[in-house]
Scaffold this active site. Structure first.
Site, PDB file in Angstrom:
ATOM      1  N   ASP A 108      -8.456  -0.660  -6.033  1.00 53.52           N
ATOM      2  CA  ASP A 108      -9.650   0.360  -5.012  1.00 53.52           C
ATOM      3  C   ASP A 108      -9.240   1.594  -5.107  1.00 53.52           C
ATOM      4  OD1 ASP A 108      -7.775  -0.720  -3.161  1.00 53.52           O
ATOM      5  OD2 ASP A 108      -8.910   0.563  -2.137  1.00 53.52           O
ATOM      6  N   GLU A 109     -10.296   3.088  -4.922  1.00 51.05           N
ATOM      7  CA  GLU A 109      -9.396   3.779  -4.284  1.00 51.05           C
ATOM      8  C   GLU A 109      -8.052   4.996  -5.313  1.00 51.05           C
ATOM      9  OE1 GLU A 109     -10.825   4.578  -0.305  1.00 51.05           O
ATOM     10  OE2 GLU A 109      -8.893   3.542  -0.574  1.00 51.05           O
ATOM     11  N   ASP A 168       1.217  -1.381  -0.144  1.00 56.31           N
ATOM     12  CA  ASP A 168      -0.292  -0.313  -0.049  1.00 56.31           C
ATOM     13  C   ASP A 168       0.985   1.465   0.206  1.00 56.31           C
ATOM     14  OD1 ASP A 168      -1.837   1.702   0.750  1.00 56.31           O
ATOM     15  OD2 ASP A 168      -3.815  -0.062   0.857  1.00 56.31           O
ATOM     16  N   TRP A 227     -17.093  -3.553  -1.701  1.00 57.67           N
ATOM     17  CA  TRP A 227     -16.760  -2.806  -0.050  1.00 57.67           C
ATOM     18  C   TRP A 227     -17.493  -1.615  -0.098  1.00 57.67           C
ATOM     19  CZ3 TRP A 227     -14.146   1.578   0.809  1.00 57.67           C
ATOM     20  CH2 TRP A 227     -13.476   2.348   0.074  1.00 57.67           C
ATOM     21  N   TYR A 271     -16.686  -3.815   8.585  1.00 59.28           N
ATOM     22  CA  TYR A 271     -14.759  -3.022   8.398  1.00 59.28           C
ATOM     23  C   TYR A 271     -15.141  -3.357  10.017  1.00 59.28           C
ATOM     24  CZ  TYR A 271     -13.968  -1.184   3.844  1.00 59.28           C
ATOM     25  OH  TYR A 271     -13.121  -1.775   2.325  1.00 59.28           O
ATOM     26  N   PHE A 272     -14.264  -4.582  10.827  1.00 54.61           N
ATOM     27  CA  PHE A 272     -13.588  -4.604  11.784  1.00 54.61           C
ATOM     28  C   PHE A 272     -13.077  -4.129  12.779  1.00 54.61           C
ATOM     29  CE2 PHE A 272     -15.322  -8.928  12.233  1.00 54.61           C
ATOM     30  CZ  PHE A 272     -16.685  -9.051  11.566  1.00 54.61           C
ATOM     31  N   ASP A 273     -12.241  -2.352  12.120  1.00 55.10           N
ATOM     32  CA  ASP A 273     -11.673  -1.663  12.428  1.00 55.10           C
ATOM     33  C   ASP A 273     -12.474  -0.053  12.990  1.00 55.10           C
ATOM     34  OD1 ASP A 273     -12.190  -1.302   9.732  1.00 55.10           O
ATOM     35  OD2 ASP A 273     -10.582   0.102   9.943  1.00 55.10           O
ATOM     36  N   TRP A 324      -8.670  -3.156   9.150  1.00 52.52           N
ATOM     37  CA  TRP A 324      -7.875  -2.257   8.346  1.00 52.52           C
ATOM     38  C   TRP A 324      -6.686  -2.063   9.716  1.00 52.52           C
ATOM     39  CZ3 TRP A 324      -7.233  -2.414   3.596  1.00 52.52           C
ATOM     40  CH2 TRP A 324      -8.197  -3.107   2.779  1.00 52.52           C
ATOM     41  N   THR A 325      -5.934  -1.078   9.306  1.00 54.01           N
ATOM     42  CA  THR A 325      -4.815  -1.225  10.728  1.00 54.01           C
ATOM     43  C   THR A 325      -4.117   0.758  10.524  1.00 54.01           C
ATOM     44  OG1 THR A 325      -3.087  -2.187  10.215  1.00 54.01           O
ATOM     45  CG2 THR A 325      -4.425  -3.643  10.605  1.00 54.01           C
ATOM     46  N   HIS A 331      -3.045   2.681  -4.640  1.00 54.96           N
ATOM     47  CA  HIS A 331      -2.380   1.969  -3.102  1.00 54.96           C
ATOM     48  C   HIS A 331      -0.961   2.003  -3.852  1.00 54.96           C
ATOM     49  CE1 HIS A 331      -5.870   3.194  -0.583  1.00 54.96           C
ATOM     50  NE2 HIS A 331      -6.499   2.292  -1.518  1.00 54.96           N
TER      51      HIS A 331
HETATM   52  C1  ACM Z   1     -11.237  -0.038   0.405  1.00 52.99           C
HETATM   53  O1  ACM Z   1     -11.398   0.188   2.034  1.00 52.99           O
HETATM   54  N1  ACM Z   1     -10.449   1.054   0.251  1.00 52.99           N
HETATM   55  C2  ACM Z   1     -11.404  -1.619   0.040  1.00 52.99           C
END
Ligand code: ACM
Length: 690
Positions: free
Chosen positions: A328-329, A191, A395, A420-422, A470-471, A265
């Protein structure tokens, strides 16, 4: 017989002759079919584990280890009567199906496959942990369980980029997944903030790309004596580490799907090899900002050579049929601004940059297919015309999966925010940092993986579900487990159990046994299962997490950058507008107000939205804390000039008078600041009474 003895005898006879009340065992995920049988079987150190197929040696050892660690019983290795038998049986249909029979003569786990045997072992261990603690024997009620999963993709994503976890931690994470019968780990390895997988052909990816200076002044002041420069944060997994982890996962029937992000990313790779960039002057250091960066790979031949070489090494390490390529993004500004890229796009006959991304992904998809692999990507890849055999991870809600399924693609449901467990699990000051939304255990359990918008036929394209950790805001790896459990158990039940068995109150009643299993194995978890958050400790004090927010832009519960080591204060706020509401504050009788606040680095890549961050001009050099009555345009009842402070010097405590006010009122709490970066964030507020 005297009367007392007689009555004892009557009671005893009544108890022993009454039909034993059968209560369903506390299993998670709930098996497809559990049928009570008569009789019981006792498990002790005299009970042998027997298997006939050498391939089941690991499953037998796994059972031995779990029972030893959680109940203190060392099962006998070797043959004998009254045994636990693992048996391959071609009559059991389903790649992951098993039958578990507990009878007075013994326990039999039968399955056609190794996964089936393994899942039978996990269920048996759960039967053996209906209660916690050491025992010298355990009585199992006779039962027949016939079980098979609902979905083939039962996934978790672990982000090892934003914060790096050790090899030993990644293994614990995989082991915990396997005990929930989860079978896919999407491992986020590349990333903007780091490149975490050793690629022999491109050593700078990990020599340069795996390291960054964390955000904020505290990190800039933390000098590494060996270099005389700020200490670098990061790490990477060597190819030997990865082989070790992949083998560990395979024994537990977990497939690791590596995620190599493209075309966005990509900053850590671009910093390592600047010729990969779509701009001529990319950054020379890996960034510690969160968010969406503009840096995309340059879609030219040299880049594809690089990506194919990288993927060749990745495929040699990961036997997974699926390779995740992100997608993504990818904001297209740099592709739009680069004349060579524009010329290439037109020469290829592509209408726009989305189509260019589609072409990019299709080209990689073809490469993977030529090597017997399948491409999977985030739902944005649907926007540019996607290869027909591509699988989609949905997502941005579940719309991507619906579009995918309707156009014949397989899809995995992994929608934000619920999977999204964060995201935090409960309101309140005790929760560790995370994204600001609240995703409770029940929210996860209520997620429906069978979208009503799809026909029965289209639903077959939904191959599973996945939760993502995600961290960005999970610096300490122990908090990964806090974020995971018990929500991961809810995910497992949706992914594994038949829709018809879903029952929240039954699940909730089974969770304490599941938490006791985690405790016995030393795996962390949240304790909040259901119900309201804890009430504030004092009517006169609020933590930022106990306040409302003035707006709902990008709400985060985040740490500042200080201290560099050890626990840090956590702040809940909308980074687009740091402004809080204390509703019904008991302001009557208060003579002053005291706050704690931190000056935080604004380390967020939000593109043009940065201009939209509320930045109220200050009257004094360091800005002021302001309190307004009954709304943010109401009369000011306190103005506290903030002290001079370097960013990240820890919490500042300041106090000052308030205009005497009767009764209870909603208070609007905000700062004026000289800059967006750094910015003041409120940590706590307290009314002072003389
Ligand atoms: C993502 O949360 N950008 C996959």
């Amino acid at each position: 017989m005297n009367r007392r003895l007689l009555s004892l005898f009557v009671i005893f006879a009544a108890v022993s002759l009454a039909p034993r009340a059968w209560s369903a065992p506390l299993l998670v995920p709930m098996p497809a079919k559990v049928v009570e049988q008569s009789g019981a079987f006792e498990v002790s150190a005299r009970t042998p584990i027997v298997y006939f197929d050498r391939r089941d040696a690991f499953a037998a050892r796994y059972l031995f280890d779990l029972v030893k660690r959680t109940r203190g019983i060392a099962l006998r290795q070797g043959r004998g009567a009254k045994a636990i038998v693992l048996k391959r049986d071609t009559g059991i249909g389903g790649d992951e199906a098993y039958r578990l029979q507990v009878a007075p003569e013994g326990v039999t786990i039968s399955a056609r496959t190794g996964s089936g045997i393994f899942y039978g072992v996990v269920t048996l261990w759960q039967l053996l942990t209906q209660t916690a603690g050491e025992a010298d024997h355990i009585v199992l009620n006779a039962v027949t369980i016939d079980d098979a999963p609902r979905f083939v993709w039962r996934g978790m994503l672990l982000d090892s980029v934003r914060h790096f976890q050790t090899v030993s931690f990644v293994k614990q994470f995989i082991d915990a997944m396997a005990r929930e019968k989860l079978n896919v780990l999407q491992w986020h390895l590349t990333d903007d903030q780091g490149w975490r997988i050793e690629i022999k052909r491109y050593p700078r990816l990990t020599r340069v790309g795996a390291w960054r200076v964390p955000a904020g002044e505290a990190a800039r002041r933390d000098i590494d004596a060996s270099t005389g420069k700020p200490r670098l944060y990061g790490g990477f997994y060597s190819q030997a580490d990865i082989r070790d982890i992949v083998a560990y996962a395979a024994e537990r029937h977990v497939t690791i799907v590596p995620e190599i992000e493209m075309p966005g990313h990509a900053l850590a790779a671009i910093v390592s090899y600047p010729w990969l960039a779509s701009v001529s002057n990319p950054p020379s250091e890996v960034s510690s900002d969160w968010g969406v960066f503009p840096y995309l790979y340059n879609p030219r031949a040299r880049t594809f050579q690089f990506l194919e070489n990288v993927l060749t090494e990745v495929m040699a390490l990961f036997p997974s049929r699926y390779i995740h390529v992100g997608g993504d993004e990818a904001v297209k500004d740099q592709w739009k601004a680069n004349p060579e890229i524009q010329a290439r796009m037109h020469a290829l006959g592509l209408a726009d940059e989305n189509a260019l991304q589609g072409w990019f992904i299709a080209r990689i998809g073809k490469f993977l297919a030529a090597h017997g692999r399948r491409l999977i990507g985030w739902d944005e890849i649907l926007e540019g015309g996607v290869p027909p055999d591509a699988t989609i991870t949905s997502w941005r809600g579940i719309d991507g999966a619906i579009t995918a399924a309707k156009t014949g693609h397989d899809a995995v449901l992994s929608p934000a925010p619920v999977l999204y467990f964060d995201n935090r699990q409960v309101e309140g000051a005790a929760e560790p940092s995370g994204r600001g939304a609240i995703v409770s255990l029940k929210d996860v359990y209520d997620f429906d993986p069978a979208p009503p918008a799809l026909s029965d036929l289209e639903r077959k394209q939904i191959i599973g579900i996945q939760a993502n950790i995600w961290t960005e805001h999970i610096r300490e790896q122990k908090n990964v487990f806090y974020a995971a459990f018990p929500r991961e158990a809810a995910l497992a039940e949706i992914a594994w159990s038949p829709a018809a068995t879903r029952d929240w109150s039954s699940f909730l009643a089974r969770v304490p046994a599941e938490l006791a299993r985690l405790d016995a194995l030393g795996t962390g978890h949240s304790n909040h299962l259901d119900g309201p958050p804890p009430a504030p400790a004092s009517p006169d004090r609020r933590d930022s997490h106990e306040l409302g927010l003035c707006s709902n832009g990008v709400v985060l519960s985040i740490e500042g950058g200080a201290p560099v080591a050890g626990p840090r204060p956590v702040f809940l706020h909308d980074i687009m507008n740091p402004c809080w509401i204390w509703s019904k504050a008991p302001i009557g009788g208060a003579t002053g107000i005291s706050i704690t606040a931190g000056l935080l680095p604004f380390n967020f890549q939000i593109g043009d939205d940065r201009a939209k961050v509320t930045n109220r001009p200050p009257a004094t050099p360091n800005g002021e804390f302001e309190v307004r009555l009954d709304g943010c345009d109401g009369p000011k009842i306190a103005t506290l000039p903030m002290p001079h402070r370097g960013a990240d010097e820890g919490l500042a405590t300041i106090h000052g008078p308030v205009v005497p006010t009767a009764g209870t009122h909603d208070l609007c709490l905000m700062f004026t600041t000289p800059s967006v970066d750094p910015y003041w964030a409120l940590h706590s507020v307290e009314l002072v009474r003389k």
